[in-house]
Write an enzyme that holds these catalytic residues in place. Sequence first.
Site, PDB file in Angstrom:
ATOM      1  CG  ASP A 272     -12.528 -40.893   2.639  1.00  9.24           C
ATOM      2  OD1 ASP A 272     -12.343 -41.546   2.841  1.00  9.24           O
ATOM      3  OD2 ASP A 272     -12.647 -39.446   3.407  1.00  9.24           O
TER       4      ASP A 272
ATOM      5  CG  ASP B  49     -18.094 -38.156   9.045  1.00 12.45           C
ATOM      6  OD1 ASP B  49     -17.249 -37.519   9.894  1.00 12.45           O
ATOM      7  OD2 ASP B  49     -18.403 -38.848   8.250  1.00 12.45           O
TER       8      ASP B  49
ATOM      9  CD  GLU C 113     -12.876 -35.773   5.512  1.00 16.27           C
ATOM     10  OE1 GLU C 113     -12.092 -35.796   6.082  1.00 16.27           O
ATOM     11  OE2 GLU C 113     -13.274 -36.574   5.465  1.00 16.27           O
ATOM     12  CD  GLU C 114     -17.111 -34.784   5.425  1.00 17.35           C
ATOM     13  OE1 GLU C 114     -18.351 -35.743   4.390  1.00 17.35           O
ATOM     14  OE2 GLU C 114     -16.260 -35.862   6.399  1.00 17.35           O
TER      15      GLU C 114
ATOM     16  CG  ASP D 284     -11.358 -34.437   8.881  1.00 18.05           C
ATOM     17  OD1 ASP D 284     -12.711 -34.385   8.954  1.00 18.05           O
ATOM     18  OD2 ASP D 284     -10.161 -35.121   9.257  1.00 18.05           O
TER      19      ASP D 284
ATOM     20  CG  LEU E  34     -16.284 -36.003  13.965  1.00 14.54           C
ATOM     21  CD1 LEU E  34     -15.895 -35.306  15.053  1.00 14.54           C
ATOM     22  CD2 LEU E  34     -17.763 -37.100  13.995  1.00 14.54           C
ATOM     23  CG  ASP E  35      -8.934 -37.440  11.873  1.00 11.88           C
ATOM     24  OD1 ASP E  35      -8.885 -37.434  10.478  1.00 11.88           O
ATOM     25  OD2 ASP E  35      -8.768 -37.738  12.895  1.00 11.88           O
TER      26      ASP E  35
ATOM     27  CD  GLU F  55      -7.972 -35.768   6.417  1.00 13.88           C
ATOM     28  OE1 GLU F  55      -8.572 -36.374   7.729  1.00 13.88           O
ATOM     29  OE2 GLU F  55      -6.922 -35.974   5.809  1.00 13.88           O
TER      30      GLU F  55
HETATM   31  P1  AHG Z   1     -11.848 -38.940   8.007  1.00 13.66           P
HETATM   32  O1  AHG Z   1     -12.267 -39.937   9.451  1.00 13.66           O
HETATM   33  O2  AHG Z   1     -11.844 -38.115   8.386  1.00 13.66           O
HETATM   34  O3  AHG Z   1     -11.716 -39.698   6.653  1.00 13.66           O
HETATM   35  O4  AHG Z   1      -9.919 -39.883   8.616  1.00 13.66           O
HETATM   36  C1  AHG Z   1      -9.487 -41.238   8.728  1.00 13.66           C
HETATM   37  C2  AHG Z   1      -8.152 -40.879   8.384  1.00 13.66           C
HETATM   38  C3  AHG Z   1      -7.467 -40.579   9.669  1.00 13.66           C
HETATM   39  O5  AHG Z   1      -8.267 -39.757  10.952  1.00 13.66           O
HETATM   40  C4  AHG Z   1      -6.819 -41.762   9.815  1.00 13.66           C
HETATM   41  O6  AHG Z   1      -5.618 -41.296  10.260  1.00 13.66           O
HETATM   42  C5  AHG Z   1      -6.530 -42.634   8.631  1.00 13.66           C
HETATM   43  O7  AHG Z   1      -7.970 -41.746   8.152  1.00 13.66           O
HETATM   44  C6  AHG Z   1      -7.371 -44.053   8.675  1.00 13.66           C
HETATM   45  O8  AHG Z   1      -7.353 -45.283   7.581  1.00 13.66           O
HETATM   46  P2  AHG Z   1      -7.053 -46.212   7.627  1.00 13.66           P
HETATM   47  O9  AHG Z   1      -8.127 -47.211   7.964  1.00 13.66           O
HETATM   48  O10 AHG Z   1      -6.859 -46.785   5.443  1.00 13.66           O
HETATM   49  O11 AHG Z   1      -5.406 -46.952   8.484  1.00 13.66           O
HETATM   50 MN    MN Z   2      -9.640 -37.103   8.568  1.00 10.12          MN
HETATM   51 MN    MN Z   3     -13.240 -36.718   8.866  1.00  8.31          MN
END
Ligand code: AHG
Ligand code: MN
Ligand code: MN
Length: 335
Positions: A64, A70, A93-94, A116, A118-119, A274
């Site tokens: 990511d 984050d 996560e980081e 996590d 920051l989600d 998560e």
């Molecule tokens: P993060 O920001 O911690 O990487 O998590 C993002 C996750 C989750 O929160 C969200 O439902 C999903 O990724 C969205 O992913 P898409 O854009 O692929 O739908």
């Molecule tokens: Mn997340």
């Molecule tokens: Mn995150």
Amino acid sequence: MSNKIITLDEFIIKRQNEFLYDHDELTGLLRDIGVAAKIVNRLVNKAGLVNILGKADSENISGDTVQKLDLYANEKLIECLKNSGQCCGIASEEDETFLQFPSIQGKEANYVVAFDPLDGSSNIDVNVSVGTIFAIYRRISDPKIRVLKKIFYKRTALVAAGYVIYGTSTILVYTTGSGVNGFTLDPSIGEFCLSHHNIQIPKRGNYYSVNQGYYLKFDIEMRRYIDYCSDLNLGLRYIGSMVSDIHRILFQGGIFLYPVTRKYPDGKLRLVYECNPLAYIVEQAGGKAINGSLERILDLQPKKLHEKSSIVIGSPDMVDEMKAYVERYSASKMS
Ligand code: AHG
Ligand code: MN
Ligand code: MN
């Protein structure tokens, strides 16, 4: 009935006898997480003013794009937990690997916090709610064994879980295995105050929640189930911050799905910090959480820290219905 405000700290202490082990340590840890949540909340609130919006020019272990916020949130959580003396290490996560903390005054702590920080990072720059997710695992090994695998790669080790949603208000929701409670941050006194007592998820709801843009990349069973949701006239709600989608579902009912796709053959969301904590909260509120192979999330045995999983989570009747639908569909394909 008295109108006395109950703060998060008061509540944690009042309920600490429900913990099976090490009351004081777990109490301390939850309070430290409450403090970290306030610090992260302050950062999130003023992010546009202090040059911490935008990308950080790196990728995490899951591939990511990492945002500056984050990293800030990660740093603040680590600082709060490291100095607590109640936590033998963290998994984030980081961070690629488990981060072990030295013992304080010779005392070996018994808990690992996985989080996590920051989600929903992709939503930060556009002022849509984001969150923090945490899972507290109890060390199952001898304190001298400092290998993560021996510490918490056991499903029964999860003893508490929670999330913080930085939304129209900031709310912390947590469980230690005896129900789920929510606390709203009152900025005027700087305290999380009990606002949602003993949360119970509705048996069903009017929305389903999935990234429908990936529809053609889902397996056929999943596509047919999504068609079925649409046939039932369910509305679609998908925020892109899982915490926010789950928060809505806890109160209004509904179902959230992140199935396997061609891009994410094992699913996208991470089991240890998560799926597991959110599954624990949802189950404690009367809901259900399974993966795309219809196995209960909390029965899965993670083999590595950043292991991914597909997930179907939410109102109990809707998850049961999804399971029955997929089983029927798969059987009809075989015959
Ligand atoms: P993060 O920001 O911690 O990487 O998590 C993002 C996750 C989750 O929160 C969200 O439902 C999903 O990724 C969205 O992913 P898409 O854009 O692929 O739908
Ligand atoms: Mn997340
Ligand atoms: Mn995150």
